[in-house]
Design a protein around this motif. Structure first.
Motif, PDB file in Angstrom:
ATOM      1  N   GLN A 101       0.813  -1.214   0.000  1.00 35.81           N
ATOM      2  CA  GLN A 101       0.000   0.000   0.000  1.00 35.81           C
ATOM      3  C   GLN A 101       0.848   1.267   0.000  1.00 35.81           C
ATOM      4  O   GLN A 101       0.353   2.356  -0.327  1.00 35.81           O
ATOM      5  CB  GLN A 101      -0.957   0.007   1.196  1.00 35.81           C
ATOM      6  CG  GLN A 101      -0.289   0.190   2.544  1.00 35.81           C
ATOM      7  CD  GLN A 101       0.343  -1.084   3.097  1.00 35.81           C
ATOM      8  OE1 GLN A 101       0.240  -2.157   2.484  1.00 35.81           O
ATOM      9  NE2 GLN A 101       0.973  -0.971   4.252  1.00 35.81           N
ATOM     10  N   ASN A 102       2.132   1.140   0.337  1.00 37.51           N
ATOM     11  CA  ASN A 102       3.022   2.299   0.314  1.00 37.51           C
ATOM     12  C   ASN A 102       3.513   2.643  -1.083  1.00 37.51           C
ATOM     13  O   ASN A 102       4.083   3.719  -1.294  1.00 37.51           O
ATOM     14  CB  ASN A 102       4.230   2.061   1.228  1.00 37.51           C
ATOM     15  CG  ASN A 102       3.844   1.947   2.691  1.00 37.51           C
ATOM     16  OD1 ASN A 102       2.818   2.480   3.108  1.00 37.51           O
ATOM     17  ND2 ASN A 102       4.649   1.234   3.469  1.00 37.51           N
ATOM     18  N   GLU A 103       3.310   1.734  -2.024  1.00 41.43           N
ATOM     19  CA  GLU A 103       3.812   1.929  -3.393  1.00 41.43           C
ATOM     20  C   GLU A 103       2.699   2.097  -4.415  1.00 41.43           C
ATOM     21  O   GLU A 103       2.843   2.830  -5.388  1.00 41.43           O
ATOM     22  CB  GLU A 103       4.704   0.741  -3.789  1.00 41.43           C
ATOM     23  CG  GLU A 103       5.389   0.873  -5.127  1.00 41.43           C
ATOM     24  CD  GLU A 103       6.508   1.906  -5.139  1.00 41.43           C
ATOM     25  OE1 GLU A 103       6.911   2.331  -6.241  1.00 41.43           O
ATOM     26  OE2 GLU A 103       6.970   2.300  -4.044  1.00 41.43           O
ATOM     27  N   PHE A 104       1.570   1.391  -4.204  1.00 39.83           N
ATOM     28  CA  PHE A 104       0.488   1.392  -5.184  1.00 39.83           C
ATOM     29  C   PHE A 104      -0.841   1.704  -4.512  1.00 39.83           C
ATOM     30  O   PHE A 104      -1.054   1.372  -3.344  1.00 39.83           O
ATOM     31  CB  PHE A 104       0.362   0.017  -5.862  1.00 39.83           C
ATOM     32  CG  PHE A 104       1.582  -0.425  -6.619  1.00 39.83           C
ATOM     33  CD1 PHE A 104       1.808   0.024  -7.915  1.00 39.83           C
ATOM     34  CD2 PHE A 104       2.495  -1.301  -6.045  1.00 39.83           C
ATOM     35  CE1 PHE A 104       2.925  -0.393  -8.614  1.00 39.83           C
ATOM     36  CE2 PHE A 104       3.609  -1.726  -6.740  1.00 39.83           C
ATOM     37  CZ  PHE A 104       3.835  -1.267  -8.036  1.00 39.83           C
ATOM     38  N   SER A 105      -1.735   2.279  -5.282  1.00 41.94           N
ATOM     39  CA  SER A 105      -3.114   2.426  -4.815  1.00 41.94           C
ATOM     40  C   SER A 105      -3.839   1.098  -4.996  1.00 41.94           C
ATOM     41  O   SER A 105      -3.406   0.237  -5.779  1.00 41.94           O
ATOM     42  CB  SER A 105      -3.828   3.528  -5.593  1.00 41.94           C
ATOM     43  OG  SER A 105      -3.824   3.255  -6.981  1.00 41.94           O
ATOM     44  N   ALA A 106      -4.937   0.909  -4.309  1.00 44.26           N
ATOM     45  CA  ALA A 106      -5.680  -0.344  -4.378  1.00 44.26           C
ATOM     46  C   ALA A 106      -6.351  -0.497  -5.744  1.00 44.26           C
ATOM     47  O   ALA A 106      -6.726   0.485  -6.392  1.00 44.26           O
ATOM     48  CB  ALA A 106      -6.728  -0.393  -3.270  1.00 44.26           C
ATOM     49  N   GLU A 107      -6.472  -1.747  -6.170  1.00 44.39           N
ATOM     50  CA  GLU A 107      -7.242  -2.122  -7.362  1.00 44.39           C
ATOM     51  C   GLU A 107      -6.774  -1.383  -8.610  1.00 44.39           C
ATOM     52  O   GLU A 107      -7.564  -0.805  -9.348  1.00 44.39           O
ATOM     53  CB  GLU A 107      -8.736  -1.900  -7.116  1.00 44.39           C
ATOM     54  CG  GLU A 107      -9.269  -2.709  -5.943  1.00 44.39           C
ATOM     55  CD  GLU A 107     -10.778  -2.597  -5.763  1.00 44.39           C
ATOM     56  OE1 GLU A 107     -11.396  -1.745  -6.432  1.00 44.39           O
ATOM     57  OE2 GLU A 107     -11.327  -3.367  -4.962  1.00 44.39           O
ATOM     58  N   CYS A 108      -5.456  -1.433  -8.861  1.00 43.50           N
ATOM     59  CA  CYS A 108      -4.916  -0.722 -10.021  1.00 43.50           C
ATOM     60  C   CYS A 108      -4.382  -1.645 -11.109  1.00 43.50           C
ATOM     61  O   CYS A 108      -3.885  -1.161 -12.137  1.00 43.50           O
ATOM     62  CB  CYS A 108      -3.835   0.265  -9.589  1.00 43.50           C
ATOM     63  SG  CYS A 108      -2.467  -0.462  -8.672  1.00 43.50           S
ATOM     64  N   TYR A 152      -5.063  -6.936  -2.774  1.00 40.38           N
ATOM     65  CA  TYR A 152      -5.069  -5.465  -2.667  1.00 40.38           C
ATOM     66  C   TYR A 152      -4.924  -4.812  -4.045  1.00 40.38           C
ATOM     67  O   TYR A 152      -5.582  -3.811  -4.351  1.00 40.38           O
ATOM     68  CB  TYR A 152      -3.931  -5.025  -1.752  1.00 40.38           C
ATOM     69  CG  TYR A 152      -3.697  -3.534  -1.711  1.00 40.38           C
ATOM     70  CD1 TYR A 152      -4.464  -2.708  -0.893  1.00 40.38           C
ATOM     71  CD2 TYR A 152      -2.706  -2.958  -2.508  1.00 40.38           C
ATOM     72  CE1 TYR A 152      -4.247  -1.331  -0.866  1.00 40.38           C
ATOM     73  CE2 TYR A 152      -2.493  -1.585  -2.490  1.00 40.38           C
ATOM     74  CZ  TYR A 152      -3.264  -0.776  -1.670  1.00 40.38           C
ATOM     75  OH  TYR A 152      -3.053   0.585  -1.656  1.00 40.38           O
TER      76      TYR A 152
END
Length: 247
Positions: A101-108, A152
């Motif tokens: 979650q520190n690198e990507f937004s959810a559901e991308c 995630y």
């Protein structure tokens, strides 16, 4: 760092080192996952980047992302990107998938893959260098870590594809269902017909209903110990000019 470049096609060569090279399992997983051109794809624990570079042999493939926890792996991927002039088509990320979650937004992403470490900690031969231990043993991630991260990252209906050893099959399917990545495709891989499988491939879909299709096994070699026609298709253009090496 000095790299050796191995040919994957007429257009793409990949940097390999003793720390970060690739084997048959990763090549088979890339084939099994087979992204659609419009997929938003991510390969986790990418190592030298073999899975995304195999996909990018298709010039129409949309941009691919990959991640690894090891700085030297990401530097190696960047060397291959520069060598092949693939800037923008492959985007590497230095990150820990346990803190995704520190690198990507959810559901991308619509497709996430991983060829994970196979061995639990304190099993097998562990007197290896740090890079080899991380690649082979569950030092930095285990099956649950990978599946949780994939859950995630994936959109509803997105696919997660993974390979692992058959003795970990129940672990993998149980955790995938726990994190709403319903197993939909399962395929075993064996060296020769009639032998016990040494690998399984599984695809889970986020939010799908229960129903798994067990596909015919992938057999690597025929009775003459030469690659089967399907295995030659798995290697694709990597096989061109390397018949003696891969047969």
């Amino acid at each position: 760092m000095s790299y050796t470049y191995e040919r994957l096609s007429d257009d793409i060569k990949i940097a390999v080192t003793p720390d970060h090279t690739f084997g048959t399992d990763a090549v088979i997983l890339a084939y099994f996952a087979s992204p659609k051109r419009k997929d938003k794809s991510l390969d986790m624990g990418t190592g030298c980047g073999i899975i995304p570079f195999l996909w990018l042999r298709d010039k129409g493939q949309s941009a691919v992302h990959c991640l690894d926890i090891q700085q030297n792996a990401i530097e190696q991927v960047n060397a291959s990107i520069e060598y092949n002039s693939l800037g923008g088509r492959l985007v590497p990320h230095l990150c820990d998938l346990r803190e995704i979650q520190n690198e990507f937004s959810a559901e991308c992403f619509t497709l996430v893959t991983m060829n994970p470490p196979y061995k639990p900690i304190n099993t097998g031969f562990e007197s290896l260098g740090d890079s080899a231990r991380i690649a082979r043993h569950e030092v930095c991630c285990n099956i649950e870590d990978a599946v949780k991260a994939a859950n995630y990252l994936l959109t509803y209906g997105g696919r997660f594809c993974m390979c692992h050893r058959p003795e970990r099959l129940v672990d993998a399917l149980t955790v995938m269902r726990q994190y709403k990545l319903e197993p939909k495709r399962l395929r075993f891989v064996m060296d020769k017909e009639g032998e016990e499988p040494f690998l399984f491939l599984v695809e889970g879909k986020k939010g799908a209903k229960p129903f798994v299709r067990v596909e015919p096994p992938l057999v690597i070699k025929d009775r003459g110990s030469k690659f089967t026609e399907e295995m030659l298709a798995v290697y694709g253009s990597y096989a061109d000019g390397y018949e003696d090496k891969i047969r």
